[in-house]
Motif scaffolding. Structure first.
Motif, PDB file in Angstrom:
ATOM      1  N   UNK A 222       0.807  -1.225   0.000  1.00 21.86           N
ATOM      2  CA  UNK A 222       0.000   0.000   0.000  1.00 21.86           C
ATOM      3  C   UNK A 222       0.835   1.267   0.000  1.00 21.86           C
ATOM      4  N   UNK A 223       0.309   2.294  -0.634  1.00 27.08           N
ATOM      5  CA  UNK A 223       0.890   3.621  -0.518  1.00 27.08           C
ATOM      6  C   UNK A 223       0.521   4.157   0.869  1.00 27.08           C
ATOM      7  N   UNK A 224       1.491   4.633   1.613  1.00 29.47           N
ATOM      8  CA  UNK A 224       1.213   5.147   2.956  1.00 29.47           C
ATOM      9  C   UNK A 224       1.099   6.662   2.900  1.00 29.47           C
ATOM     10  N   UNK A 225       0.103   7.197   3.588  1.00 26.45           N
ATOM     11  CA  UNK A 225      -0.082   8.645   3.601  1.00 26.45           C
ATOM     12  C   UNK A 225       0.426   9.215   4.921  1.00 26.45           C
ATOM     13  N   UNK A 226       0.165  10.487   5.131  1.00 27.87           N
ATOM     14  CA  UNK A 226       0.703  11.177   6.300  1.00 27.87           C
ATOM     15  C   UNK A 226       0.069  10.716   7.605  1.00 27.87           C
ATOM     16  N   UNK A 227      -1.051   9.991   7.524  1.00 27.51           N
ATOM     17  CA  UNK A 227      -1.696   9.528   8.750  1.00 27.51           C
ATOM     18  C   UNK A 227      -1.012   8.281   9.298  1.00 27.51           C
ATOM     19  N   UNK A 228      -0.113   7.688   8.524  1.00 26.03           N
ATOM     20  CA  UNK A 228       0.585   6.471   8.950  1.00 26.03           C
ATOM     21  C   UNK A 228       2.056   6.812   9.163  1.00 26.03           C
ATOM     22  N   UNK A 229       2.533   6.616  10.368  1.00 28.09           N
ATOM     23  CA  UNK A 229       3.913   6.974  10.698  1.00 28.09           C
ATOM     24  C   UNK A 229       4.822   5.764  10.572  1.00 28.09           C
ATOM     25  N   UNK A 260      17.758   4.154  -6.548  1.00 27.81           N
ATOM     26  CA  UNK A 260      17.428   2.895  -5.875  1.00 27.81           C
ATOM     27  C   UNK A 260      17.827   3.018  -4.407  1.00 27.81           C
ATOM     28  N   UNK A 261      16.915   2.683  -3.508  1.00 25.37           N
ATOM     29  CA  UNK A 261      17.192   2.711  -2.073  1.00 25.37           C
ATOM     30  C   UNK A 261      17.063   1.297  -1.528  1.00 25.37           C
ATOM     31  N   UNK A 262      18.085   0.836  -0.819  1.00 26.76           N
ATOM     32  CA  UNK A 262      18.079  -0.493  -0.211  1.00 26.76           C
ATOM     33  C   UNK A 262      18.079  -0.331   1.305  1.00 26.76           C
ATOM     34  N   UNK A 263      17.074  -0.937   1.944  1.00 25.10           N
ATOM     35  CA  UNK A 263      16.987  -0.920   3.407  1.00 25.10           C
ATOM     36  C   UNK A 263      17.788  -2.119   3.922  1.00 25.10           C
ATOM     37  N   UNK A 264      18.949  -1.851   4.481  1.00 24.30           N
ATOM     38  CA  UNK A 264      19.893  -2.914   4.802  1.00 24.30           C
ATOM     39  C   UNK A 264      19.380  -3.905   5.846  1.00 24.30           C
ATOM     40  N   UNK A 265      18.671  -3.488   6.894  1.00 24.47           N
ATOM     41  CA  UNK A 265      18.208  -4.475   7.888  1.00 24.47           C
ATOM     42  C   UNK A 265      17.249  -5.511   7.327  1.00 24.47           C
ATOM     43  N   UNK A 266      16.433  -5.127   6.358  1.00 22.75           N
ATOM     44  CA  UNK A 266      15.445  -6.057   5.811  1.00 22.75           C
ATOM     45  C   UNK A 266      15.805  -6.564   4.420  1.00 22.75           C
ATOM     46  N   UNK A 281      12.640  11.648  -8.066  1.00 23.97           N
ATOM     47  CA  UNK A 281      12.740  10.188  -7.998  1.00 23.97           C
ATOM     48  C   UNK A 281      13.133   9.729  -6.609  1.00 23.97           C
ATOM     49  N   UNK A 282      14.028  10.478  -5.962  1.00 24.95           N
ATOM     50  CA  UNK A 282      14.453  10.118  -4.606  1.00 24.95           C
ATOM     51  C   UNK A 282      13.268  10.211  -3.634  1.00 24.95           C
ATOM     52  N   UNK A 283      12.472  11.268  -3.773  1.00 23.70           N
ATOM     53  CA  UNK A 283      11.316  11.439  -2.893  1.00 23.70           C
ATOM     54  C   UNK A 283      10.312  10.309  -3.077  1.00 23.70           C
ATOM     55  N   UNK A 284      10.077   9.920  -4.329  1.00 24.63           N
ATOM     56  CA  UNK A 284       9.150   8.818  -4.590  1.00 24.63           C
ATOM     57  C   UNK A 284       9.705   7.503  -4.057  1.00 24.63           C
ATOM     58  N   UNK A 285      11.005   7.281  -4.210  1.00 24.17           N
ATOM     59  CA  UNK A 285      11.622   6.052  -3.718  1.00 24.17           C
ATOM     60  C   UNK A 285      11.502   5.951  -2.199  1.00 24.17           C
ATOM     61  N   UNK A 286      11.702   7.062  -1.487  1.00 19.74           N
ATOM     62  CA  UNK A 286      11.528   7.043  -0.032  1.00 19.74           C
ATOM     63  C   UNK A 286      10.084   6.691   0.327  1.00 19.74           C
ATOM     64  N   UNK A 287       9.148   7.228  -0.444  1.00 19.91           N
ATOM     65  CA  UNK A 287       7.731   6.931  -0.214  1.00 19.91           C
ATOM     66  C   UNK A 287       7.457   5.442  -0.433  1.00 19.91           C
ATOM     67  N   UNK A 289       9.656   3.019  -0.148  1.00 18.17           N
ATOM     68  CA  UNK A 289      10.302   2.244   0.912  1.00 18.17           C
ATOM     69  C   UNK A 289       9.442   2.246   2.177  1.00 18.17           C
ATOM     70  N   UNK A 290       8.908   3.407   2.537  1.00 16.17           N
ATOM     71  CA  UNK A 290       8.018   3.465   3.700  1.00 16.17           C
ATOM     72  C   UNK A 290       6.820   2.552   3.503  1.00 16.17           C
ATOM     73  N   UNK A 291       6.308   2.520   2.276  1.00 17.05           N
ATOM     74  CA  UNK A 291       5.162   1.658   1.975  1.00 17.05           C
ATOM     75  C   UNK A 291       5.527   0.185   2.117  1.00 17.05           C
ATOM     76  N   UNK A 292       6.707  -0.202   1.620  1.00 16.04           N
ATOM     77  CA  UNK A 292       7.123  -1.604   1.728  1.00 16.04           C
ATOM     78  C   UNK A 292       7.315  -2.021   3.185  1.00 16.04           C
ATOM     79  N   UNK A 293       7.896  -1.131   3.986  1.00 13.87           N
ATOM     80  CA  UNK A 293       8.108  -1.451   5.402  1.00 13.87           C
ATOM     81  C   UNK A 293       6.769  -1.536   6.136  1.00 13.87           C
ATOM     82  N   UNK A 294       5.832  -0.694   5.748  1.00 16.94           N
ATOM     83  CA  UNK A 294       4.499  -0.757   6.347  1.00 16.94           C
ATOM     84  C   UNK A 294       3.800  -2.057   5.954  1.00 16.94           C
TER      85      UNK A 294
END
Length: 375
Positions: A222-229, A260-266, A281-287, A289-294
């Motif tokens: 899912x795409x995470x919005x500002x209501x999800x931290x 490309x952003x790689x989250x090393x712990x996961x 592109x960097x801003x979208x990639x961070x978004x 990554x937050x979605x994948x972790x959520x």
């Protein structure tokens, strides 16, 4: 009341109970009251983006609660009619009410769909990734076919699709691609599509016209919005930039704008190349990554309740969720629910609702059973 009708009523009431539990009924009613109150506030539209989100959530909750309440009313009305008809000796009234109950049971699966889309992030937009399995051009072409299938499905449901990243195949198809599907309940509908998809067909790339089996995986989050931290430490991530590649036009760049952003712990990696600006592109990639972790957190909760293995698995034999056979016969079959059809072209053109509805119903039933077992 005859035993057959008592059984039908019991079946409907069990379904209503399941839906109430899945909706977290009392909490859903309180939340709807809050949203109704917010909708009457004169200052609501001072923040149009927040207002739109509230109104979308309100509409979804109202529809889900209304569907359950309507089912309860119609069931009770039919039961009351049977009791009245039996008391007054009106056989035709009893027969009509019994037919209403039979129709309610027949329509039950369709009536449940809206209420099934009540998960924590079901109302959100969705990212969808497609990855070709082993097999070179065959699998890469199959991955592109899947991408087209989901794009067609989204368009048929009034959802918009944006290409986020595409890694083109050497001869045809794609090695991987990511799209964002935007619209009401995009994630809720698509979430059961994660897994390996298997294709059997006569290869268009084989001069000897031999039958080939190809695999590709789909991953939905899912795409995470500002209501999800979601907290992400930048020190836990590796950020790489590279030159974009793809189908041409606006997706090709002559600078290292892709990110490309790689989250090393996961080990989770995301990439974006749809903008010419590296910053965007960097801003979208961070978004992403937050979605994948959520999504990972949501899956952990689900696994805790269901005690099952994660959907994501090796792209190969034994892990597929759906099989698409074009030769020697025509058949698409979901290996989780048993839903199948011989109209393969309709499916590849986006006719996926029957598969999605069955998988949603199965997931909710499994979650409810698992929670009951724990209780």
């Amino acid at each position: 009341m005859r035993a057959e009708i008592e059984s039908i009523v019991d079946e409907i009431q069990q379904a209503i109970s399941l839906l109430r539990r899945h909706l977290d009924w009392d909490r859903a009613k309180i939340r709807l009251a809050e949203l109704n109150a917010a909708a009457e506030s004169p200052s609501l539209w001072d923040d149009p983006e927040r207002a739109q989100k509230l109104m979308t959530e309100r509409q979804r909750l109202d529809r889900q609660i209304g569907a359950v309440e309507q089912l309860e009313r119609e069931t009770q009305d039919a039961v009351d009619l049977i009791a009245m008809g039996e008391e007054e000796g009106e056989a035709s009234v009893v027969t009509d009410a019994e037919n209403i109950l039979r129709q309610l049971r027949a329509d039950l699966a369709k009536r449940q769909v809206d209420a099934l889309l009540s998960g924590e992030a079901d109302g959100n937009d969705s990212f969808l990734e497609v990855h070709a399995g082993a097999g070179g051009t065959e699998s890469q072409d199959w991955a592109l076919m899947l991408l087209r299938m989901y794009t067609r499905w989204a368009e048929q449901h009034g959802l918009s699709v944006e290409l986020i990243e595409e890694n083109a195949g050497e001869q045809a198809g794609v090695k991987s691609a990511t799209i964002q599907v935007k619209g009401e309940a995009a994630y809720g509908w698509l979430k059961t599509e994660s897994g390996v998809h298997r294709l059997v067909r006569i290869s268009p790339f084989d001069a000897n016209a031999r039958r080939q089996t190809s695999f590709a995986s789909v991953w939905v989050y899912p795409v995470v919005d500002d209501t999800i931290e979601i907290e992400v430490n930048e020190s836990d991530c590796r950020i790489d930039t590279y030159r974009a590649s793809g189908s041409g036009g606006q997706h090709i760049n002559t600078t290292d704008s892709a990110v490309r952003i790689t989250h090393l712990p996961t080990g989770i990696a995301v990439a974006c190349q749809n903008e010419r600006s590296q910053h965007k592109n960097r801003a979208t990639a961070w978004k992403m990554l937050r979605a994948r972790l959520y999504e990972l957190e949501l899956k952990k909760r689900e696994e805790a309740a269901m005690a099952t293995e994660a959907t994501k698995s090796d792209i190969g034999w034994g892990h597929q969720i759906r099989s698409y056979v074009l030769q020697p016969y025509q058949m698409v079959k979901d290996l989780r629910t048993g839903v199948e059809t011989s109209n393969t072209q309709a499916v590849l053109n986006g006719d996926l609702d029957a598969f999605m509805e069955a998988a949603l119903a199965q997931r909710v039933s499994g979650e409810t059973k698992a929670i009951s077992d724990v209780d």
